[in-house]
Design a protein around this motif. Structure first.
Motif, PDB file in Angstrom:
ATOM      1  N   PHE A 125     -62.088  17.457  37.891  1.00 18.63           N
ATOM      2  CA  PHE A 125     -61.921  17.719  36.468  1.00 18.63           C
ATOM      3  C   PHE A 125     -60.624  18.482  36.240  1.00 18.63           C
ATOM      4  N   ILE A 126     -60.257  18.614  34.970  1.00 19.69           N
ATOM      5  CA  ILE A 126     -59.069  19.371  34.579  1.00 19.69           C
ATOM      6  C   ILE A 126     -59.484  20.357  33.504  1.00 19.69           C
ATOM      7  N   LYS A 127     -58.882  21.529  33.544  1.00 17.76           N
ATOM      8  CA  LYS A 127     -59.150  22.496  32.477  1.00 17.76           C
ATOM      9  C   LYS A 127     -57.828  23.080  31.997  1.00 17.76           C
ATOM     10  N   ALA A 128     -57.838  23.486  30.735  1.00 11.22           N
ATOM     11  CA  ALA A 128     -56.637  24.032  30.105  1.00 11.22           C
ATOM     12  C   ALA A 128     -56.923  25.417  29.572  1.00 11.22           C
ATOM     13  N   GLU A 129     -55.920  26.275  29.708  1.00  9.03           N
ATOM     14  CA  GLU A 129     -55.978  27.627  29.157  1.00  9.03           C
ATOM     15  C   GLU A 129     -54.647  27.868  28.456  1.00  9.03           C
ATOM     16  N   SER A 130     -54.688  28.582  27.345  1.00 11.67           N
ATOM     17  CA  SER A 130     -53.445  28.857  26.652  1.00 11.67           C
ATOM     18  C   SER A 130     -53.584  30.116  25.820  1.00 11.67           C
ATOM     19  N   ILE A 131     -52.518  30.877  25.779  1.00 17.60           N
ATOM     20  CA  ILE A 131     -52.439  32.052  24.915  1.00 17.60           C
ATOM     21  C   ILE A 131     -51.216  31.843  24.038  1.00 17.60           C
ATOM     22  N   ARG A 132     -51.448  31.792  22.755  1.00 18.10           N
ATOM     23  CA  ARG A 132     -50.352  31.553  21.814  1.00 18.10           C
ATOM     24  C   ARG A 132     -49.264  32.603  22.023  1.00 18.10           C
ATOM     25  N   GLY A 133     -48.056  32.138  22.245  1.00 17.64           N
ATOM     26  CA  GLY A 133     -46.927  33.028  22.459  1.00 17.64           C
ATOM     27  C   GLY A 133     -46.707  33.429  23.910  1.00 17.64           C
ATOM     28  N   ALA A 134     -47.636  33.060  24.806  1.00 21.29           N
ATOM     29  CA  ALA A 134     -47.515  33.485  26.200  1.00 21.29           C
ATOM     30  C   ALA A 134     -47.536  32.330  27.200  1.00 21.29           C
ATOM     31  N   GLY A 135     -47.800  31.116  26.745  1.00 23.92           N
ATOM     32  CA  GLY A 135     -47.780  29.977  27.656  1.00 23.92           C
ATOM     33  C   GLY A 135     -49.123  29.315  27.854  1.00 23.92           C
ATOM     34  N   SER A 136     -49.104  28.277  28.675  1.00 23.65           N
ATOM     35  CA  SER A 136     -50.295  27.475  28.950  1.00 23.65           C
ATOM     36  C   SER A 136     -50.440  27.267  30.451  1.00 23.65           C
ATOM     37  N   ALA A 137     -51.656  26.958  30.858  1.00 21.08           N
ATOM     38  CA  ALA A 137     -51.934  26.644  32.259  1.00 21.08           C
ATOM     39  C   ALA A 137     -52.937  25.498  32.306  1.00 21.08           C
ATOM     40  N   PHE A 138     -52.638  24.520  33.120  1.00 23.83           N
ATOM     41  CA  PHE A 138     -53.520  23.375  33.319  1.00 23.83           C
ATOM     42  C   PHE A 138     -53.881  23.317  34.796  1.00 23.83           C
ATOM     43  N   SER A 139     -55.171  23.245  35.085  1.00 25.38           N
ATOM     44  CA  SER A 139     -55.650  23.239  36.468  1.00 25.38           C
ATOM     45  C   SER A 139     -56.401  21.954  36.756  1.00 25.38           C
ATOM     46  N   MET A 140     -55.978  21.262  37.814  1.00 20.31           N
ATOM     47  CA  MET A 140     -56.668  20.057  38.283  1.00 20.31           C
ATOM     48  C   MET A 140     -57.538  20.469  39.470  1.00 20.31           C
ATOM     49  N   TYR A 141     -58.802  20.087  39.434  1.00 19.94           N
ATOM     50  CA  TYR A 141     -59.743  20.429  40.491  1.00 19.94           C
ATOM     51  C   TYR A 141     -60.198  19.175  41.227  1.00 19.94           C
ATOM     52  N   PHE A 142     -59.868  19.106  42.522  1.00 20.01           N
ATOM     53  CA  PHE A 142     -60.278  18.005  43.387  1.00 20.01           C
ATOM     54  C   PHE A 142     -61.415  18.500  44.285  1.00 20.01           C
ATOM     55  N   PRO A 143     -62.545  17.774  44.369  1.00 17.60           N
ATOM     56  CA  PRO A 143     -63.622  18.228  45.254  1.00 17.60           C
ATOM     57  C   PRO A 143     -63.205  18.168  46.717  1.00 17.60           C
ATOM     58  N   GLN A 144     -63.589  19.209  47.449  1.00 14.54           N
ATOM     59  CA  GLN A 144     -63.264  19.273  48.875  1.00 14.54           C
ATOM     60  C   GLN A 144     -64.047  18.212  49.618  1.00 14.54           C
ATOM     61  N   GLN A 145     -63.406  17.650  50.626  1.00 16.99           N
ATOM     62  CA  GLN A 145     -64.067  16.717  51.510  1.00 16.99           C
ATOM     63  C   GLN A 145     -64.465  17.494  52.757  1.00 16.99           C
ATOM     64  N   SER A 146     -65.745  17.507  53.063  1.00 15.49           N
ATOM     65  CA  SER A 146     -66.205  18.270  54.223  1.00 15.49           C
ATOM     66  C   SER A 146     -65.720  17.630  55.515  1.00 15.49           C
ATOM     67  N   GLU A 147     -65.777  18.404  56.586  1.00 16.09           N
ATOM     68  CA  GLU A 147     -65.367  17.918  57.909  1.00 16.09           C
ATOM     69  C   GLU A 147     -66.172  16.679  58.297  1.00 16.09           C
ATOM     70  N   GLU A 148     -67.479  16.698  58.002  1.00 13.70           N
ATOM     71  CA  GLU A 148     -68.338  15.562  58.347  1.00 13.70           C
ATOM     72  C   GLU A 148     -67.938  14.326  57.547  1.00 13.70           C
ATOM     73  N   GLU A 149     -67.658  14.521  56.251  1.00 18.66           N
ATOM     74  CA  GLU A 149     -67.279  13.398  55.398  1.00 18.66           C
ATOM     75  C   GLU A 149     -65.960  12.776  55.832  1.00 18.66           C
ATOM     76  N   SER A 150     -65.030  13.602  56.294  1.00 18.75           N
ATOM     77  CA  SER A 150     -63.722  13.075  56.684  1.00 18.75           C
ATOM     78  C   SER A 150     -63.811  12.230  57.953  1.00 18.75           C
ATOM     79  N   GLN A 151     -64.870  12.404  58.732  1.00 13.91           N
ATOM     80  CA  GLN A 151     -65.047  11.622  59.950  1.00 13.91           C
ATOM     81  C   GLN A 151     -65.754  10.299  59.682  1.00 13.91           C
ATOM     82  N   GLU A 152     -66.434  10.207  58.529  1.00 15.20           N
ATOM     83  CA  GLU A 152     -67.193   9.007  58.202  1.00 15.20           C
ATOM     84  C   GLU A 152     -66.265   7.895  57.729  1.00 15.20           C
ATOM     85  N   VAL A 153     -66.750   6.681  57.829  1.00 13.77           N
ATOM     86  CA  VAL A 153     -66.022   5.537  57.301  1.00 13.77           C
ATOM     87  C   VAL A 153     -66.161   5.568  55.789  1.00 13.77           C
TER      88      VAL A 153
END
Length: 171
Positions: A125-153
């Motif tokens: 997901f993505i989320k946005a934060e902003s303060i008028r006069g101070a700027g904005s921040a946009f964060s992209m969140y990618f789910p972590q792939q576990s060690e077990e998942e990375s070994q799977e096909v």
């Protein structure tokens, strides 16, 4: 890797606009499953918007790290600017297609809606934060792939559905 690639493509514009760029990352980020081209497109959209918000100069900050949210571990990429910020009443609408805070003719209003769609297709997901006069921040969140998942096909390798070649293909 893709963060530095995208930032390099915006280096000239940063210099022309007197924008200083800072990158801060955790030393060892957990693995995530992502389509690098789509992730590049999403990050390009966020950086372009940040630069558009700072035509007279400022600071572009890109932060990458990991965070636990609701019992899920995510890797995030946060793009912050020191522009004028976004009004709170408009903040709720910025991910809608064709909505833009820019002047007419300066944008299509599709960049953030495309970025949101890319993140949803990655299970994030993505989320946005902003303060008028101070700027904005946009964060992209990618789910972590576990060690077990990375070994799977991967399912698309097993099913041969073509998703590895076309991320729009659904399994």
């Amino acid at each position: 890797e893709f963060i530095y690639d995208v930032l390099t493509t915006h280096e000239q514009m940063c210099n022309e606009q007197s924008v200083s760029a800072e990158v801060m990352m955790e030393k060892k980020l957990p693995p995530v499953l992502m389509d690098k081209d789509q992730a590049r497109q999403a990050l390009t959209n966020l950086i372009s918007n940040a630069l558009d918000a700072m035509p007279q100069g400022g600071t572009l900050k890109i932060t990458a790290g990991s965070e636990d949210l609701n019992g899920v571990r995510y890797v995030f990429v946060k793009v912050s600017d020191t522009g004028p910020g976004i009004d709170e009443d408009k903040l709720a609408l910025i991910f809608e297609p064709f909505f833009s805070t820019k002047e007419i003719g300066q944008g299509t209003g599709l960049g953030l809606s495309i970025t949101r769609k890319i993140m949803e297709e990655h299970g994030g997901f993505i989320k946005a934060e902003s303060i008028r006069g101070a700027g904005s921040a946009f964060s992209m969140y990618f789910p972590q792939q576990s060690e077990e998942e990375s070994q799977e096909v991967k399912c698309w390798e097993y099913m041969k559905c073509g998703r590895d070649k076309d991320a729009t293909a659904k399994c």
